[in-house]
Design a protein around this motif. Structure first.
Motif, PDB file in Angstrom:
ATOM      1  N   TYR A  36       0.794  -1.229   0.000  1.00 48.97           N
ATOM      2  CA  TYR A  36       0.000   0.000   0.000  1.00 48.97           C
ATOM      3  C   TYR A  36       0.830   1.285   0.000  1.00 48.97           C
ATOM      4  O   TYR A  36       0.300   2.341  -0.307  1.00 48.97           O
ATOM      5  CB  TYR A  36      -0.976   0.053   1.189  1.00 48.97           C
ATOM      6  N   ILE A  37       2.099   1.247   0.351  1.00 55.24           N
ATOM      7  CA  ILE A  37       2.897   2.473   0.413  1.00 55.24           C
ATOM      8  C   ILE A  37       3.407   2.817  -0.976  1.00 55.24           C
ATOM      9  O   ILE A  37       3.731   1.923  -1.765  1.00 55.24           O
ATOM     10  CB  ILE A  37       4.070   2.301   1.403  1.00 55.24           C
ATOM     11  N   ALA A  38       3.449   4.105  -1.306  1.00 54.98           N
ATOM     12  CA  ALA A  38       3.915   4.540  -2.626  1.00 54.98           C
ATOM     13  C   ALA A  38       5.430   4.656  -2.625  1.00 54.98           C
ATOM     14  O   ALA A  38       6.014   5.309  -1.762  1.00 54.98           O
ATOM     15  CB  ALA A  38       3.286   5.875  -3.005  1.00 54.98           C
ATOM     16  N   LEU A  39       6.084   4.035  -3.607  1.00 52.39           N
ATOM     17  CA  LEU A  39       7.541   3.964  -3.646  1.00 52.39           C
ATOM     18  C   LEU A  39       8.165   5.111  -4.420  1.00 52.39           C
ATOM     19  O   LEU A  39       9.252   5.574  -4.091  1.00 52.39           O
ATOM     20  CB  LEU A  39       7.984   2.643  -4.280  1.00 52.39           C
ATOM     21  N   PHE A  40       7.497   5.570  -5.477  1.00 49.83           N
ATOM     22  CA  PHE A  40       8.114   6.579  -6.332  1.00 49.83           C
ATOM     23  C   PHE A  40       7.015   7.367  -7.038  1.00 49.83           C
ATOM     24  O   PHE A  40       5.894   6.881  -7.220  1.00 49.83           O
ATOM     25  CB  PHE A  40       9.038   5.929  -7.363  1.00 49.83           C
ATOM     26  N   SER A  41       7.342   8.599  -7.423  1.00 53.49           N
ATOM     27  CA  SER A  41       6.369   9.442  -8.116  1.00 53.49           C
ATOM     28  C   SER A  41       7.047  10.270  -9.198  1.00 53.49           C
ATOM     29  O   SER A  41       8.219  10.627  -9.081  1.00 53.49           O
ATOM     30  CB  SER A  41       5.659  10.366  -7.119  1.00 53.49           C
ATOM     31  N   HIS A  42       6.295  10.534 -10.256  1.00 56.45           N
ATOM     32  CA  HIS A  42       6.724  11.409 -11.349  1.00 56.45           C
ATOM     33  C   HIS A  42       5.621  12.427 -11.585  1.00 56.45           C
ATOM     34  O   HIS A  42       4.453  12.194 -11.249  1.00 56.45           O
ATOM     35  CB  HIS A  42       6.897  10.638 -12.666  1.00 56.45           C
ATOM     36  N   PHE A  43       5.977  13.535 -12.221  1.00 55.52           N
ATOM     37  CA  PHE A  43       4.965  14.464 -12.727  1.00 55.52           C
ATOM     38  C   PHE A  43       5.261  14.676 -14.199  1.00 55.52           C
ATOM     39  O   PHE A  43       6.337  15.154 -14.562  1.00 55.52           O
ATOM     40  CB  PHE A  43       5.003  15.781 -11.959  1.00 55.52           C
ATOM     41  N   ILE A  44       4.332  14.290 -15.050  1.00 54.64           N
ATOM     42  CA  ILE A  44       4.585  14.256 -16.491  1.00 54.64           C
ATOM     43  C   ILE A  44       3.461  14.968 -17.223  1.00 54.64           C
ATOM     44  O   ILE A  44       2.343  15.105 -16.694  1.00 54.64           O
ATOM     45  CB  ILE A  44       4.712  12.804 -16.997  1.00 54.64           C
ATOM     46  N   PRO A  45       3.709  15.447 -18.440  1.00 55.30           N
ATOM     47  CA  PRO A  45       2.647  16.099 -19.209  1.00 55.30           C
ATOM     48  C   PRO A  45       1.536  15.129 -19.575  1.00 55.30           C
ATOM     49  O   PRO A  45       1.757  13.915 -19.683  1.00 55.30           O
ATOM     50  CB  PRO A  45       3.375  16.597 -20.472  1.00 55.30           C
ATOM     51  N   CYS A  46       0.349  15.672 -19.789  1.00 55.80           N
ATOM     52  CA  CYS A  46      -0.808  14.836 -20.126  1.00 55.80           C
ATOM     53  C   CYS A  46      -0.616  14.085 -21.436  1.00 55.80           C
ATOM     54  O   CYS A  46      -1.047  12.952 -21.573  1.00 55.80           O
ATOM     55  CB  CYS A  46      -2.065  15.704 -20.228  1.00 55.80           C
ATOM     56  N   GLY A  47       0.007  14.718 -22.416  1.00 57.36           N
ATOM     57  CA  GLY A  47       0.091  14.090 -23.728  1.00 57.36           C
ATOM     58  C   GLY A  47       1.100  12.976 -23.827  1.00 57.36           C
ATOM     59  O   GLY A  47       1.147  12.272 -24.831  1.00 57.36           O
TER      60      GLY A  47
END
Length: 990
Positions: free
Chosen positions: A721-732
């Motif tokens: 259940y814990i989140a290991l990694f995150s990105h922020f990317i464009p919608c397209g």
């Protein structure tokens, strides 16, 4: 000074679980035999044994009086020796016997003491680490790892800290002298001019400009900004020798410094930071222009596709008229009579409007076969100027010997100002024979359909659109690259050399368990596919939920099990007993457990530290993680001002440091017993959710699937259940491009090797790359009827599932390009290139890039194996769906925590937007950790009261609890409030 808690320096914990004591501090029979042979006196044997176990655990010696009593008692009980008094322990710590014991133990465990030679060697290691790392804890961790590998006793932490600090200063001074030490007087004058104050906006501040929402005026201004930066970058020294990680840290420092702070620096450092910022901002600006070009072309294609759909809906009556008229003409020709009579009747049936009917047919045929290209002209007029301005700014180069497209780009630029719709092939010099890349649908529009002879003219705007579309595709595939760019440069420059490849290939093959010889590799994959296909075919008649009909494979869903009444009772009791708290209280308690604020020192590492660092960090975390903004945070949390909150974010916080804090929370969470009932930690799921942005920035884009403007938060969530990694990317961007980055960059104790994803993860190149990286890709399958199954051998046929297969694998192609594929994978493992970088190139079919076809072919074989397992195993389907459901639940949880500012990310600068996502991810993980701590306490209390806990009940609980958290109101930040200590020891007796 860097704290020991920020590093991997081994240290004793204040408390231990019984399992930890048994696993770590229990002496083996051989060790007991050794100790008993050394001394007869029981106390001496115990002291020697304690020192031995501590040396094995820590790598250095500590005084026994500093050892927790639980360890001493455990070792004494295992050795069957009574524990001496504290006075006896104190006397031993100051006696010469202790030093003699240490000498014997070094010899026994084969560990060496540091001497002058070792100190010189360690200094070289520190200098080498400082070449690539800027943070002192990172340098210290490298030294610790090297000492352990060489079997050296760890020196004191202060010694390592001073060595790391001195080495970093030495390396940085070398960098500064190498970059800025030989600058000409003209370049120095240019850099000094950048740092001059200005009435409006200084050049230094203008360097940090970010593009807004693309428009012709904005792009024109931005291109002028790029021209200015190219002028500033001209003649600057090459900084490619500086490691990427080091460069990134120095650029972050430069970006955080204002004009006055830059002018206060020593000249060499000032000029170096200015040069690095100019170069990196020029790279980003070129990336931005390429992104603007690609997004604009993609929007033209999308808009034309939608217009074609609307046209088909509106023209259904016309289609019926044309078909009816065609039938009438055919009927007339089928009647008896002379040719002249039939022609007359045909003309009569067409009412003499033959030309009109031909035009209607031509119009219909132009859009037949889902050809939306003609509709692109509608939006092209408004975007044409912007697209050509982008072409002017982009210094395009071909990554192959084929420069046909570049010549066509030059041609459309040459005739850009022409007002003629049809251009002469002879006058323009267009080489028709070199247009083999041109699809047939474009050919018909450019040269016309009814050409009995070689065409003499071509449609100018259709040709421009075809060329611009091909430029978009080749930029995405890597067949074209942009000079001075970062994301769109020649990716081959980032691959390991063939010499490095030969050195690493054998070790890599052992690591992932795959043969690296092309023939052996192909034989293994082919055999695996053949064996699995036969097994699935043999079992298919017994596979009740799966069937094959005229439309393809059919998988019937099983009934979803209802939660047991016992689970509902326990869940309700947990809900009632969770302590009500404000969100700030939860963050404060969790931060006190982990001391996360210690990870966020000044970016330069040399500035004075802030007052009340814990309070300032918690306030800043609350501000950006919950989206209140500095102004509202200053109103709600008494203490820090708006400027103080924003200042800490700018001067102390980076994405990398937020990632380190996230890892620290994950590791603490993983020490609890409860998450082990939710998952093994060996699998994770990746999924994205849209975050709203204001339209005035480049990352913001309208998303058709989600609706509205924004970007995508892309998360890798463990089966725990814990989140290991995150990105922020464009919608397209195709989300699957980033699916492997999370596992490659994950530094936590939870290390999954199986990855689930949504439907986008079904891409065959992603399957191929994941397989070579040793990652088991298992996405959710929603459109299995549309996916192709591939045979291992075209001559093979199967009794029950033969209809599923509509192709075969080209094994020769895989064998021919295996070394090229493995070179890419080794480069990823070496940190030279990210999986997303290569997957961006593999996301678009390229006639020039055979690597794309090789990865696609391997991916077809691996995906077919997965699809066969998917239809064959109902439990596998349940596992995949359960994993992706956890991702969706996490997405909902982080959105709930992002309650300020109407859920819109107010930041318009991209690296700040990415930090906001990391802040929010950190807040979510901290609350999940806090929830697990409370849930463990409550469940243990319920068990003590007689409630029966089973594995089924514990598996049915989840940490995404929110009903006890107050998100709104005034938030008192009380650091003096007593906090319940975190307790990892509690486990459940089932």
């Amino acid at each position: 000074m860097t704290s020991v808690h920020e590093t991997a320096y081994p240290r004793l914990k204040p408390d231990f679980t019984e399992q930890e004591l048994l696993a770590i501090y229990s002496p083996t029979p051989a060790e007991l035999k050794y100790v008993n042979a050394q001394y007869r006196q029981a106390s001496q044997r115990l002291f020697l044994l304690i020192q031995l176990k501590l040396l094995q655990r820590l790598g250095y010696f500590v005084t026994i009086s500093a050892v927790p009593k639980a360890i001493i008692e455990h070792i004494g009980s295992r050795a069957q020796v009574r524990v001496p008094s504290m006075d006896a322990i104190a006397r031993y710590d100051h006696a010469g016997t202790r030093h003699r014991h240490q000498a014997r133990l070094r010899e026994y465990v084969k560990i060496k003491q540091m001497d002058r030679t070792a100190e010189d060697w360690l200094q070289d290691q520190a200098l080498q680490a400082a070449q690539t790392k800027q943070e002192l804890p990172d340098i210290i961790n490298v030294l610790i790892e090297e000492l352990i590998q060489r079997r050296y006793e760890l020196p004191g932490f202060t010694y390592l800290f001073r060595l790391a600090r001195a080495s970093r200063a030495t390396v940085n001074d070398r960098f500064y002298k190498a970059v800025a030490g030989t600058l000409s007087s003209d370049i120095i004058a240019r850099l000094d001019n950048i740092l001059q104050p200005a009435p409006a906006r200084s050049i230094w501040d203008s360097l940090k400009r970010e593009p807004k929402q693309p428009s012709v005026r904005e792009v024109t201004d931005f291109l002028q900004h790029i021209d200015a930066m190219i002028g500033l970058a001209e003649g600057l020294p090459n900084t490619d020798d500086i490691a990427a990680t080091k460069r990134e840290q120095l650029v972050l420092e430069a970006r955080a410094l204002d004009l006055a702070e830059m002018r206060a620096l020593k000249p060499l450092k000032r000029y170096t930071l200015a040069i690095l910022l100019i170069q990196i901002q020029l790279q980003k600006a070129m990336d931005d222009v390429a992104d603007i070009f690609i997004k604009t072309m993609r929007s033209l294609h999308n808009a034309a596709t939608e217009r074609l759909r609307q046209y088909h809906l509106q023209q259904s009556d016309q289609v019926e008229r044309l078909i009816g008229q065609s039938r009438e003409v055919l009927t007339v020709f089928n009647e008896t009579g002379t040719s002249d009579q039939r022609v007359a009747r045909v003309e009569n049936s067409l009412d003499g409007e033959i030309e009109s009917w031909i035009n209607e047919c031509d119009e219909h045929m132009a859009y037949a076969g889902n050809n939306y290209y003609p509709f692109m002209l509608v939006g092209y007029a408004g975007k044409r100027s912007l697209l050509f301005k982008c072409l002017e700014a982009l210094n395009l180069r071909s990554s192959s010997q084929d420069e046909t497209l570049l010549r066509n780009v030059a041609l459309i630029q040459k005739f850009r100002s022409s007002h003629r719709q049809q251009l002469s092939i002879a006058e323009t010099g267009l080489d028709i024979l070199a247009l083999d890349w041109l699809p047939e649908k474009w050919r018909h529009l450019i040269f016309g359909k009814r050409q009995s002879t070689a065409p003499t003219h071509f449609h100018r705007k259709y040709f421009e659109l075809a060329v611009l579309s091909e430029v978009m595709d080749e930029l995405k595939s890597g067949d074209l690259y942009v000079e001075h760019s970062g994301d769109f440069d020649d990716y081959r420059n980032h691959l390991v050399s063939w010499e490095e490849y030969e050195k690493e290939i054998d070790a890599f093959g052992e690591l992932v368990g795959l043969p690296t010889d092309p023939a052996e590799f192909v034989a293994k994959v082919k055999q695996d596919l053949q064996t699995l296909t036969k097994e699935v075919d043999a079992r298919f008649p017994e596979n009740g939920p799966v069937d094959i009909d005229g439309t393809g494979i059919v998988i019937r869903r099983g009934e979803r099990p209802k939660p047991s009444p016992e689970l509902q009772v326990i869940d309700e009791l947990i809900r009632e007993q969770m302590k009500d708290a404000s969100i700030l209280d939860v963050l404060t308690e969790t931060e006190k457990w982990l001391d996360l604020h210690k990870l966020f020192g000044p970016l330069s590492g040399f500035e004075a530290k802030v007052d009340e660092p814990r309070k300032r960090f918690i306030t800043t975390l609350f501000c950006y993680g919950c989206n209140l903004g500095p102004t509202q945070t200053a109103r709600s949390v008494k203490g820090p001002s708006r400027k103080q909150v924003a200042w800490l974010n700018l001067k102390h916080v980076t994405e990398q440091r937020l990632d380190k804090a996230i890892v620290k929370v994950i590791n603490a969470y993983n020490r609890f017993a409860l998450p082990r009932y939710w998952g093994s930690g060996k699998s994770a799921s990746a999924d994205g959710t849209k975050w709203n942005l204001y339209e005035e920035n480049l990352l913001s884009e309208y998303h058709i699937r989600y609706g509205g403007y924004g970007g995508i938060g892309y998360y890798h969530v463990s089966d725990k259940y814990i989140a290991l990694f995150s990105h922020f990317i464009p919608c397209g961007v195709y989300e699957a491009v980033y699916i492997l980055d999370g596992l490659i960059n994950n530094q936590s104790d939870i290390q999954p090797d199986t990855l689930h994803g949504d439907t986008q993860a079904q891409s065959t190149p992603v399957f191929g790359l994941a397989y070579l990286l040793g990652i088991n890709l298992m996405p959710r399958i929603r459109n299995i009827k549309d996916l192709l199954f591939y045979r291992a051998d075209r001559t093979e046929h199967y009794a029950h599932i033969d209809r599923l297969f509509r192709g075969s694998i080209d094994w020769e192609l895989i064998a021919r390009h295996l070394k090229d594929m493995l070179r890419v994978v080794i480069s990823i493992k070496a940190g030279k290139i990210a999986p997303s970088t290569i997957l961006r190139r593999l996301g678009t079919a390229s006639r020039k890039n055979r690597l794309y076809y090789a990865f696609r072919e391997l991916g077809r074989a691996i995906r077919t194996q997965y699809l066969l397992k998917y239809i064959n195993d109902a439990e596998l389907r349940k596992t995949v769906n359960a994993a992706t459901n956890k991702s969706e639940e996490f997405n909902d949880f982080v959105k709930w925590l992002f309650f300020g500012g109407d859920g819109i990310i107010a930041e318009n600068i991209r690296h700040e937007q990415k930090k906001v996502i990391k802040y929010n991810h950190l807040v979510a993980n901290m609350i999940i950790l806090h929830n697990v701590h409370q849930m463990t306490r409550i469940l243990k209390s319920l068990q003590a009261k007689g409630y029966q806990l089973t594995e089924e009940i514990l598996r049915g609980t989840a940490p995404y609890r929110r009903e006890h958290i107050n998100r709104f109101g005034e938030y008192p930040l009380d650091l003096n409030r007593e906090v319940e200590p975190i307790n990892y020891k509690q486990d459940f007796v089932l």
